[in-house]
Design a protein around this motif. Structure first.
Motif, mmCIF file in Angstrom:
data_model
loop_
_atom_site.group_PDB
_atom_site.id
_atom_site.type_symbol
_atom_site.label_atom_id
_atom_site.label_comp_id
_atom_site.label_asym_id
_atom_site.label_seq_id
_atom_site.Cartn_x
_atom_site.Cartn_y
_atom_site.Cartn_z
ATOM 1 N N SER A 210 1.102 5.715 -1.332
ATOM 2 C CA SER A 210 0.098 6.824 -1.434
ATOM 3 C C SER A 210 -0.717 6.689 -3.000
ATOM 4 C CB SER A 210 1.022 8.203 -1.594
ATOM 5 O OG SER A 210 -0.077 9.395 -1.950
ATOM 6 N N SER B 168 0.785 -1.088 0.094
ATOM 7 C CA SER B 168 0.086 -0.191 -0.063
ATOM 8 C C SER B 168 0.829 1.269 0.074
ATOM 9 C CB SER B 168 -0.878 0.072 1.194
ATOM 10 O OG SER B 168 -1.730 1.225 1.383
ATOM 11 N N THR C 227 -9.476 -3.333 -2.938
ATOM 12 C CA THR C 227 -10.677 -4.015 -2.721
ATOM 13 C C THR C 227 -10.527 -5.545 -2.388
ATOM 14 O OG1 THR C 227 -11.590 -4.615 -4.947
ATOM 15 C CG2 THR C 227 -12.191 -2.526 -3.695
ATOM 16 N N VAL D 194 -6.658 6.325 -8.327
ATOM 17 C CA VAL D 194 -7.859 5.751 -7.694
ATOM 18 C C VAL D 194 -8.741 5.132 -8.615
ATOM 19 C CG1 VAL D 194 -9.711 6.435 -6.162
ATOM 20 C CG2 VAL D 194 -7.545 7.572 -5.621
ATOM 21 N N CYS E 180 -8.695 -0.127 -7.199
ATOM 22 C CA CYS E 180 -7.909 0.855 -6.066
ATOM 23 C C CYS E 180 -8.876 1.942 -5.287
ATOM 24 C CB CYS E 180 -6.888 1.684 -6.840
ATOM 25 S SG CYS E 180 -6.028 2.913 -5.864
ATOM 26 N N LEU E 181 -8.582 1.913 -3.932
ATOM 27 C CA LEU E 181 -9.580 2.658 -2.966
ATOM 28 C C LEU E 181 -8.766 3.846 -2.814
ATOM 29 C CD1 LEU E 181 -10.872 -0.207 -0.771
ATOM 30 C CD2 LEU E 181 -12.131 0.738 -2.692
ATOM 31 N N PRO E 182 -9.645 4.947 -2.567
ATOM 32 C CA PRO E 182 -9.166 6.226 -2.121
ATOM 33 C C PRO E 182 -8.160 6.124 -0.874
ATOM 34 C CG PRO E 182 -11.367 6.638 -2.408
ATOM 35 C CD PRO E 182 -11.130 5.028 -2.306
ATOM 36 N N ASN E 183 -8.150 5.357 0.030
ATOM 37 C CA ASN E 183 -7.245 5.145 0.995
ATOM 38 C C ASN E 183 -5.842 4.420 0.739
ATOM 39 O OD1 ASN E 183 -8.096 2.657 0.769
ATOM 40 N ND2 ASN E 183 -9.033 2.203 2.837
ATOM 41 N N GLY E 184 -5.610 4.226 -0.568
ATOM 42 C CA GLY E 184 -4.640 3.639 -1.063
ATOM 43 C C GLY E 184 -4.384 2.126 -0.891
ATOM 44 N N THR E 185 -5.692 1.511 -0.667
ATOM 45 C CA THR E 185 -5.424 -0.114 -0.685
ATOM 46 C C THR E 185 -6.572 -0.359 -1.714
ATOM 47 O OG1 THR E 185 -7.729 -0.175 0.852
ATOM 48 C CG2 THR E 185 -5.445 -0.197 1.905
ATOM 49 N N CYS F 273 -2.376 3.553 -4.932
ATOM 50 C CA CYS F 273 -2.342 2.283 -4.783
ATOM 51 C C CYS F 273 -1.086 1.732 -5.462
ATOM 52 C CB CYS F 273 -3.488 1.500 -5.425
ATOM 53 S SG CYS F 273 -5.145 1.910 -4.579
#
Length: 888
Positions: A17, A15, A72, A43, A65-70, A19
């Protein structure tokens, strides 16, 4: 999930900044949406897991890719797990072919090639003698002839089930990408529509084959035509693209092997004007043009402007242009259709034969015409000219057959090794190697002709040869590159009625001496020799005549012989390659040198000896009287001999050290009259040696000194009178003439050596004139005197009376002289009283009488000198002396 066996590997991710890129599952990969080399993905970016071989994804197949850098569903692992063998349906086992057919783009060849390939698959799968236990199935995508799109589709083919045993791309740029990547997956690549010469590289593309011949296949045909029409010099002009550069590089290698020279090589990017002008300037005649159709119109517009067409020129073009390509209006050129038609007339094209011209049933049991009929039916009546890849459709058809026959050939060898075709996976090199071997040895008759691959995996095919005649293309022959067989129709037509020369024809033409001039001068030389014979005969016949004897007849004989030898040199001087073979010409050169050299030494040497002796004797005051009384002829002959020996020795050294040989002088080429595509190369044969100038300098220097010295001696002795050499003034005059002519002729002939007529005329006429002058000056006055005075008659009669009086001994001669002196004394005594009044008086009385001791048997004039004196007593005293005065 009962019945399934999973061999799984854990999923790892990172993870960052945004993804970060995560690792794919074991035995699997990740499909990205579009190509990217970014380490941080944006993202909402989605990735898809794919698996290799007979495996399937267990767990999430797509992650986002999620906004929190992880990503799904990170809590769930994605694994590639094997499936049971019951996955395959019973019956025939399927073998999958991954294909890329460009249905659109720069070359939409898939429009006709895909239906053609499907026709072949249907027929193969119905055959019981070909892969009876297998069924071929085609998995295809539209590559749009775009390497970027093809990369994405290649990923799909490789990372999605089922496993593909062979890849079949079309379009050169796509095939390059696929063939370079396929080696990593141990896949054979078989292309149906790629002509780039770059693909013929086994190191870069080790598993690549193609049924579409390489663009370089035109080159063997071109070389064959060059040899047929006996051309050894060609020129090229190309558009600067990779395919044409590769083709031209290959052509350069082939023509070099065939002994053909590429004299001019021009290239252009967009504007061919400068390149065409260079071809014209460098006299290019046979020109190979490699460019696309749009550029071809630009080229031939410039060709028309520079007049680089017509009966002197032949253009070789690519045959896949439209038949009316030169009639299409193009805003990029400013030439009319009529001008373009005139410029392209007579050019030759080479085109790969993609449809078998013969009615032969091959492996598919179809003739080429039957194949076309079925293809037209499958296309649903579409216009072939508007259907992309229609010409290449037979190649796609034969590609499937080549693959099927190769796979069928591998069944037994694989079975012997414990392998089966269905066991193929991307790690199995043994099966790949067996398929490669089978493909490499393919040989069968297809609808496109005989199918066979060369060492680089390229198709060997026939080439169609056409010529533009009267504005339309006519077939003039075929060339089978596999067998090197040229099938020629013999209907080729040329503007000049025959194939033009590959360069301006240069005709070597020797310049020969004018025969009229040679005959004319030879006649004069022959008459001069006749005159020399007459003079020599006259001199020998009258050698006992006192007047002739007083002229040193033996020296005059040498002069006559030398003159005849010099005149004889005129004949070899005029002989050239028109009369004798070049191998015998050095003999003629030697004859010239020896005859002229020895003739000069005899003729001039004898005259020089006379004038030298006169000068030596009569310019020395101290010994003047004694020298006048003694003349030793052997010294004269020895002098001539020395001069002759010097010449013989120098000529022998010249001939041994640096013999004369034939050299050929080349002149500026000349254009003949009339519209002939030839130039005349004038040539002139010369007698020469390696150091000709050195030898000539030595000879001319030596002879020149003799001539100058002869002039000086002649001038110094012009006022001297002597009975012992009574013709020395005539000799002096002859020396003047010979010296002047020689000194003028020698440098002039060297300057005019390149003008055979002028040089010969000047040299030969100088010889003739000098000889004529010498003979006339020396002998004609003697003839005239003997004829007009009749001296030879009286002398002859008196000689008959006296018989052998010339051989009397010295005692008898002395007694006769004493008697004559007594008679003279009596005469003097009778006249002495008259002279008593003179104190001192000298009387000289001359009496002419026959004298046997005269050198020539002539008359001797005797003078009696009386010195009378009266002494103091008045007594007269006389001293009488008798002495010879002159020989008549």
């Amino acid at each position: 999930m009962d019945g399934w066996l999973f061999f799984c590997s854990p999923l790892r991710f990172a993870s960052l900044s945004g993804c970060g890129i995560i690792r794919p599952p074991r035995d699997g990969g990740i499909r990205y949406r579009g190509l990217t080399q970014q380490q941080v993905l944006p993202v909402d970016y989605e990735i898809e897991y794919i698996c290799r071989g007979n495996r399937m994804i267990v767990g999430p197949k797509v992650r986002k890719c999620l906004p929190n850098g992880t990503w799904t569903d990170l809590s769930q692992e994605s694994r590639c797990c094997e499936t049971p063998h019951s996955w395959h349906r019973p019956g025939k086992k399927k073998l999958y072919i991954g294909a890329l057919f460009p249905m659109s783009g720069g070359w939409p060849g898939g429009q006709a090639c895909l239906p053609s390939a499907q026709m072949a698959l249907d027929l193969v799968n119905k055959r019981t003698d070909i892969l009876p236990d297998y069924e071929l199935e085609l998995i295809h995508y539209d590559s749009m002839c775009d390497p970027g799109e093809a990369t994405k589709l290649l990923y799909d083919l490789l990372y999605t089930e089922p496993i593909k045993i062979v890849l079949m791309p079309g379009c050169s740029s796509v095939s390059t990408l696929v063939a370079e990547a396929a080696r990593m997956w141990n896949l054979i690549v078989l292309s149906y529509g790629s002509s780039s010469p770059a693909l013929s590289n086994r190191q870069r593309f080790p598993t690549f084959f193609r049924t579409h011949p390489s663009a370089t296949l035109h080159n063997p045909t071109r070389v064959q035509l060059f040899q047929k029409w006996k051309w050894t010099k060609i020129a090229t002009i190309q558009q600067t693209t990779e395919v044409f550069t590769s083709t031209l590089d290959d052509l350069e290698e082939r023509v070099k092997e065939a002994g053909i020279e590429i004299s001019v090589r021009q290239s252009f990017l967009t504007d061919p004007a400068v390149a065409v002008k260079n071809l014209k300037r460098q006299d290019a005649r046979i020109i190979v043009g490699l460019f696309y159709e749009t550029e071809a119109r630009k080229v031939f517009c410039e060709v028309y402007k520079d007049k680089l067409y017509g009966k002197k020129y032949v253009w070789f073009l690519i045959g896949w242009y439209a038949d009316n390509w030169f009639k299409i209006k193009d805003p990029s050129i400013n030439c009319t259709v009529e001008q373009m038609t005139e410029a392209v007339e007579g050019h030759v094209t080479t085109e790969i034969v993609m449809l078998n011209p013969e009615t032969v049933r091959g492996a598919s049991n179809l003739t080429s015409q039957e194949f076309l009929a079925q293809l037209m039916s499958k296309l649903g009546g579409k216009n072939p000219e508007e259907t992309g890849g229609f010409q290449e459709a037979p190649l796609a058809y034969d590609a499937v057959w080549a693959l099927a026959l190769a796979l069928n050939k591998t069944v037994r060898p694989l079975k012997a090794k414990g392998h089966r075709l269905e066991d193929f996976n991307y790690n199995n090199r043994d099966i790949t190697a067996e398929i490669y071997r089978a493909m490499n040895t393919s040989s069968f008759e297809g609808v496109s002709g005989h199918v066979v691959f060369d060492a680089q995996g390229s198709r060997m095919a026939w080439t169609l040869i056409e010529q533009l005649q009267g504005g339309s293309y006519k077939k003039i022959g075929y060339y089978d590159s596999t067998k090197g067989n040229l099938s020629w129709y013999g209907n080729d037509k040329w503007i000049g009625l025959e194939p033009p020369a590959d360069q301006t024809m240069v005709i070597e033409e020797f310049r020969y001496l004018s025969q009229k001039l040679f005959v004319s001068v030879s006649v004069f030389a022959g008459l001069g020799i006749l005159l020399g014979v007459i003079c020599l005969t006259f001199n020998i016949y009258n050698s006992n005549v006192r007047y002739i004897q007083n002229s040193q007849p033996y020296l005059n004989n040498m002069t006559a012989v030398g003159c005849m030898m010099a005149l004889a040199a005129v004949f070899p001087l005029g002989i050239d390659g028109l009369h004798v073979h070049r191998r015998k010409f050095p003999v003629v050169c030697q004859f010239r040198l020896w005859l002229l050299g020895l003739g000069f030494s005899l003729a001039y040497g004898s005259m020089f000896t006379k004038i030298w002796w006169v000068h030596t004797v009569f310019t020395k005051k101290d010994e003047k009287k004694d020298k006048r009384k003694h003349l030793e002829p052997w010294k004269l002959y020895a002098t001539v001999g020395v001069l002759l020996c010097i010449d013989v020795l120098s000529l022998m050294i010249w001939q041994i050290v640096d013999p004369l040989h034939v050299t050929v002088e080349k002149f500026t080429r000349e254009a003949p009259k009339g519209d002939l595509d030839v130039l005349i190369q004038p040539l002139l044969e010369h007698c020469s040696s390696e150091k000709m100038n050195t030898w000539l300098g030595v000879v001319y220097g030596y002879k020149g000194l003799l001539l100058l010295l002869g002039i000086f001696l002649a001038y110094e002795t012009k006022s001297i009178s002597t009975e012992k050499i009574n013709d020395h003034r005539a000799v002096g005059m002859a020396i003047y003439n010979v010296a002047v002519l020689c000194m003028i002729t020698a440098p002039v002939t060297m300057i005019l050596s390149s003008q055979q007529d002028a040089s010969f005329a000047f040299a030969s006429l100088a010889i003739v004139f000098s000889v004529y002058i010498t003979l006339v000056v020396l002998f004609v006055p003697k003839m005239r005197r003997l004829i007009t005075r009749g001296e030879w008659q009286s002398d002859a009669q008196e000689t008959m009376k006296t018989g052998s009086s010339t051989n009397n001994n010295d005692e008898e001669k002395s007694r006769q002289l004493e008697r004559e002196n007594k008679e003279l004394q009596k005469i003097i005594q009778e006249v002495s009283p008259v002279l008593y009044s003179e104190r001192h008086q000298t009387t000289k009385v001359c009496v002419s009488r026959k004298q046997p001791t005269a050198p020539t048997g002539g008359r001797m004039r005797f003078c009696t000198r009386t010195n009378s004196m009266v002494d103091n007593e008045g007594i007269s005293r006389s001293d009488v002396r008798s002495e010879p005065c002159a020989i008549e």
